[in-house]
Design a protein around this motif. Structure first.
Motif, short mmCIF file in Angstrom:
data_model
loop_
_atom_site.label_atom_id
_atom_site.label_comp_id
_atom_site.label_asym_id
_atom_site.label_seq_id
_atom_site.Cartn_x
_atom_site.Cartn_y
_atom_site.Cartn_z
N ARG A 7 0.98 -1.23 -0.22
CA ARG A 7 0.32 -0.38 -0.21
C ARG A 7 0.90 1.12 -0.34
O ARG A 7 1.68 1.53 1.05
CB ARG A 7 -1.09 -0.40 1.47
CG ARG A 7 -1.68 1.68 1.02
CD ARG A 7 -3.05 1.06 2.17
NE ARG A 7 -3.36 2.24 2.37
CZ ARG A 7 -3.98 2.84 3.67
NH1 ARG A 7 -4.53 2.34 3.88
NH2 ARG A 7 -4.88 3.84 3.79
N LEU A 16 -3.15 0.39 -3.67
CA LEU A 16 -2.98 -1.17 -3.82
C LEU A 16 -2.66 -2.26 -4.97
O LEU A 16 -2.89 -1.85 -5.93
CB LEU A 16 -4.34 -1.57 -3.16
CG LEU A 16 -4.96 -0.95 -1.88
CD1 LEU A 16 -6.42 -1.96 -1.64
CD2 LEU A 16 -3.70 -1.00 -0.61
N HIS A 38 -6.28 -3.60 4.27
CA HIS A 38 -6.06 -2.81 3.79
C HIS A 38 -7.40 -2.17 3.65
O HIS A 38 -7.12 -0.79 3.80
CB HIS A 38 -4.85 -2.94 2.61
CG HIS A 38 -3.50 -3.05 2.07
ND1 HIS A 38 -2.89 -1.97 2.80
CD2 HIS A 38 -3.11 -3.96 1.92
CE1 HIS A 38 -1.72 -2.67 3.79
NE2 HIS A 38 -1.42 -3.81 2.64
N ASP A 41 -8.95 -0.85 6.15
CA ASP A 41 -8.57 0.54 6.77
C ASP A 41 -8.77 1.38 5.75
O ASP A 41 -9.34 2.41 6.55
CB ASP A 41 -7.12 0.67 6.52
CG ASP A 41 -6.13 -0.24 7.69
OD1 ASP A 41 -7.12 -0.60 8.81
OD2 ASP A 41 -4.77 -0.77 7.79
#
Length: 247
Positions: A7, A16, A38, A41
């Motif tokens: 990331r 990504l 990811h 988040d």
């Protein structure tokens, strides 16, 4: 220990990158586990992240699901794990760009279809080869592919298992854009910047409208748009004032 999904964040863009280039980014359970972290988040960080780009390292986006994982019966953290990760990616509040170069086969195509926009390099090659391995889609192919290319073309891709170029993908509506390989990175970055320049509030609201009204009748969809939609965001006045001042 290598990181299977990288990331990188810059100026509101979260990039990504599938990072198994020595294996042509073949998809594993561990890769999906890292991708899920990811995505979770990013989902929570709408203040600092306005657009997401998903891409592959090395020679291609991804050659598809790792057949060794399938043969070994790799245990999943939860039932239907990969499908849930892809669904979570597709439903991120932020616009998602799938940037595809090289191979994008089967499971990788199911992953790329989670993108709101799909940008293909001329080198891209798309195929659904589930039937080659006596498999059926479990990650969304049967639904997302036909919505993108139409039912007749989806049948063609799923039954014949043929490979399609980046240009062909654009012609059939699978890819929004096809660009030369030497301009691929530049064009993806420019598109992300163009999205970031728009209102992040509008992008999130527009995406919610499209998702929430999918499958509705026109009448019900219009009612949803009119009566269950804010219509303007907190940055509207500032944007109008900046435009008037510039003019």
């Amino acid at each position: 220990m290598s990181t299977l999904v990288l990331r990188q964040d810059e100026g509101g863009l979260a990039c990504l990158t599938l990072n198994r280039p020595e294996k042509m980014n073949a998809l594993t359970v561990q890769m999906f586990t890292e991708l899920y972290e990811h995505v979770q988040d990013i989902e929570r960080d709408t203040e600092h992240t306005g657009v997401v780009v998903l891409r592959g390292a090395g020679r291609c986006f991804s050659a598809g699901n790792d057949l060794n994982d399938i043969a070994a019966g790799q245990p999943l953290p939860m039932p239907h794990f990969q499908a849930k990760v892809i669904e979570r990616l597709a439903n991120l509040p932020q616009p998602v760009i799938a940037a595809v170069h090289g191979h994008c086969y089967t499971g990788a195509l199911e992953l790329a279809l989670a993108g709101d926009l799909l940008v293909a390099a001329e080198s891209a090659r798309f195929a659904d080869t589930h039937a080659k391995w006596a498999l059926t889609p479990l990650w969304g192919m049967s639904q997302r592919l036909q919505r993108r290319v139409g039912l007749p073309k989806a049948r063609e891709m799923m039954f014949l298992g043929r490979s399609y170029t980046g240009v062909q993908a654009q012609d059939m509506g699978l890819a929004n854009f096809c660009v030369p390989d030497d301009a691929f990175d530049q064009q993806v970055a420019a598109m992300a910047s163009e999205i970031l320049a728009g209102s992040w509030f509008s992008h999130r609201a527009n995406k919610r409208l499209l998702i929430n009204t999918d499958g509705m009748s026109v009448r019900d969809g219009l009612a949803h748009e009119v009566f269950r939609n804010a219509g303007k965001g907190p940055d509207m006045q500032d944007r109008i004032a900046a435009f008037r001042q510039k003019k």
